[in-house]
Scaffold this motif. Structure first.
Motif, PDB file in Angstrom:
ATOM      1  N   THR A 101      34.284  50.059  38.680  1.00  9.39           N
ATOM      2  CA  THR A 101      34.618  50.257  37.276  1.00  9.39           C
ATOM      3  C   THR A 101      35.603  49.200  36.812  1.00  9.39           C
ATOM      4  O   THR A 101      36.144  48.436  37.610  1.00  9.39           O
ATOM      5  N   THR A 102      35.845  49.207  35.524  1.00  2.90           N
ATOM      6  CA  THR A 102      36.820  48.278  34.952  1.00  2.90           C
ATOM      7  C   THR A 102      38.213  48.882  34.883  1.00  2.90           C
ATOM      8  O   THR A 102      39.145  48.233  34.419  1.00  2.90           O
ATOM      9  N   ALA A 103      38.357  50.097  35.380  1.00  2.47           N
ATOM     10  CA  ALA A 103      39.616  50.817  35.221  1.00  2.47           C
ATOM     11  C   ALA A 103      40.813  50.055  35.789  1.00  2.47           C
ATOM     12  O   ALA A 103      41.871  50.025  35.184  1.00  2.47           O
ATOM     13  N   ASP A 104      40.657  49.463  36.936  1.00  2.00           N
ATOM     14  CA  ASP A 104      41.765  48.744  37.579  1.00  2.00           C
ATOM     15  C   ASP A 104      41.361  47.311  37.868  1.00  2.00           C
ATOM     16  O   ASP A 104      41.686  46.766  38.928  1.00  2.00           O
ATOM     17  N   LYS A 105      40.688  46.684  36.932  1.00  2.97           N
ATOM     18  CA  LYS A 105      40.083  45.382  37.193  1.00  2.97           C
ATOM     19  C   LYS A 105      41.083  44.278  37.463  1.00  2.97           C
ATOM     20  O   LYS A 105      40.700  43.234  37.980  1.00  2.97           O
ATOM     21  N   THR A 106      42.349  44.462  37.094  1.00  6.96           N
ATOM     22  CA  THR A 106      43.342  43.429  37.357  1.00  6.96           C
ATOM     23  C   THR A 106      44.164  43.717  38.612  1.00  6.96           C
ATOM     24  O   THR A 106      45.083  42.965  38.936  1.00  6.96           O
ATOM     25  N   ARG A 107      43.827  44.770  39.320  1.00  7.93           N
ATOM     26  CA  ARG A 107      44.594  45.165  40.499  1.00  7.93           C
ATOM     27  C   ARG A 107      43.731  45.119  41.751  1.00  7.93           C
ATOM     28  O   ARG A 107      42.549  45.460  41.725  1.00  7.93           O
ATOM     29  N   ARG A 108      44.335  44.728  42.843  1.00  4.59           N
ATOM     30  CA  ARG A 108      43.609  44.661  44.116  1.00  4.59           C
ATOM     31  C   ARG A 108      42.991  46.014  44.454  1.00  4.59           C
ATOM     32  O   ARG A 108      41.873  46.073  44.976  1.00  4.59           O
ATOM     33  N   GLY A 110      41.663  48.105  42.726  1.00  3.14           N
ATOM     34  CA  GLY A 110      40.481  48.449  41.950  1.00  3.14           C
ATOM     35  C   GLY A 110      39.179  47.970  42.543  1.00  3.14           C
ATOM     36  O   GLY A 110      38.100  48.316  42.060  1.00  3.14           O
ATOM     37  N   TYR A 111      39.254  47.193  43.607  1.00  2.00           N
ATOM     38  CA  TYR A 111      38.082  46.535  44.167  1.00  2.00           C
ATOM     39  C   TYR A 111      37.748  47.085  45.552  1.00  2.00           C
ATOM     40  O   TYR A 111      38.623  47.218  46.400  1.00  2.00           O
ATOM     41  N   ALA A 112      36.455  47.352  45.742  1.00  5.66           N
ATOM     42  CA  ALA A 112      36.006  47.962  46.990  1.00  5.66           C
ATOM     43  C   ALA A 112      35.564  46.938  48.025  1.00  5.66           C
ATOM     44  O   ALA A 112      35.668  47.185  49.233  1.00  5.66           O
ATOM     45  N   TYR A 113      35.071  45.814  47.569  1.00  6.48           N
ATOM     46  CA  TYR A 113      34.521  44.823  48.495  1.00  6.48           C
ATOM     47  C   TYR A 113      35.123  43.455  48.218  1.00  6.48           C
ATOM     48  O   TYR A 113      35.331  43.087  47.057  1.00  6.48           O
ATOM     49  N   TRP A 114      35.327  42.709  49.301  1.00  4.21           N
ATOM     50  CA  TRP A 114      35.980  41.410  49.219  1.00  4.21           C
ATOM     51  C   TRP A 114      35.250  40.376  50.071  1.00  4.21           C
ATOM     52  O   TRP A 114      34.687  40.697  51.114  1.00  4.21           O
ATOM     53  N   GLY A 115      35.335  39.139  49.601  1.00  3.97           N
ATOM     54  CA  GLY A 115      34.861  38.035  50.408  1.00  3.97           C
ATOM     55  C   GLY A 115      35.962  37.535  51.326  1.00  3.97           C
ATOM     56  O   GLY A 115      37.085  38.060  51.316  1.00  3.97           O
ATOM     57  N   GLN A 116      35.635  36.498  52.089  1.00  4.61           N
ATOM     58  CA  GLN A 116      36.586  35.947  53.055  1.00  4.61           C
ATOM     59  C   GLN A 116      37.480  34.884  52.443  1.00  4.61           C
ATOM     60  O   GLN A 116      38.486  34.504  53.057  1.00  4.61           O
ATOM     61  N   GLY A 117      37.133  34.409  51.288  1.00  3.56           N
ATOM     62  CA  GLY A 117      37.977  33.438  50.608  1.00  3.56           C
ATOM     63  C   GLY A 117      37.560  31.996  50.811  1.00  3.56           C
ATOM     64  O   GLY A 117      36.912  31.652  51.802  1.00  3.56           O
ATOM     65  N   THR A 118      37.940  31.169  49.863  1.00  4.92           N
ATOM     66  CA  THR A 118      37.707  29.728  49.941  1.00  4.92           C
ATOM     67  C   THR A 118      38.976  29.015  49.488  1.00  4.92           C
ATOM     68  O   THR A 118      39.613  29.416  48.510  1.00  4.92           O
ATOM     69  N   GLN A 119      39.353  27.979  50.222  1.00  2.43           N
ATOM     70  CA  GLN A 119      40.611  27.282  49.963  1.00  2.43           C
ATOM     71  C   GLN A 119      40.452  26.295  48.810  1.00  2.43           C
ATOM     72  O   GLN A 119      39.522  25.474  48.799  1.00  2.43           O
ATOM     73  N   VAL A 120      41.392  26.349  47.893  1.00  3.03           N
ATOM     74  CA  VAL A 120      41.497  25.362  46.811  1.00  3.03           C
ATOM     75  C   VAL A 120      42.862  24.702  46.931  1.00  3.03           C
ATOM     76  O   VAL A 120      43.888  25.383  46.941  1.00  3.03           O
TER      77      VAL A 120
END
Length: 124
Positions: A101-108, A110-120
């Protein structure tokens, strides 16, 4: 299983551009809010941008407004982050994430699934 795989990171000079992509599998992509977060060394992971299910609504943290653009392709199960005018302070590992949902879209939380990340890395 659910997989989120980021790509497109790298080293760029200040003022340059990068386009990050996140390929998603294992879930019904069009039913998820997608977000981008970043984490710099020694700092907490912070919200960068989010996009709703259809792509009709987007949000950005103030520091990237006018420079970053989030988009999604529900036919290809991908979400992208176009980053222009990069600054050294944008240096971080960037993560994509999926939320119900968008309820907590700006907070960690609020998210159920994550990627491993990419370095910038942005050099001055």
């Amino acid at each position: 299983q659910v997989q989120l795989v980021e790509s497109g990171g790298g080293l760029v000079q200040a003022g340059g551009s990068l386009r990050l992509s996140c390929a998603v599998s294992g879930l019904t992509f069009s039913r998820y809010v997608m977000g981008w977060f970043r984490q710099a060394p020694g700092k907490e992971r912070e919200f960068v941008s989010a996009i709703n299910w259809s792509g009709s609504s987007t949000d950005y943290t103030d520091s990237v407004k006018g420079r970053f653009t989030i988009s999604r392709d529900n036919a290809k199960n991908t979400v992208s982050l176009q980053m222009n005018g990069l600054k050294p302070e944008d240096t971080a590992v960037y993560y994509c994430a999926a939320a119900w949902t968008t309820a907590d879209k700006t907070r960690r939380t609020g998210y159920a699934y994550w990627g491993q990340g990419t370095q910038v890395t942005v050099s001055s």
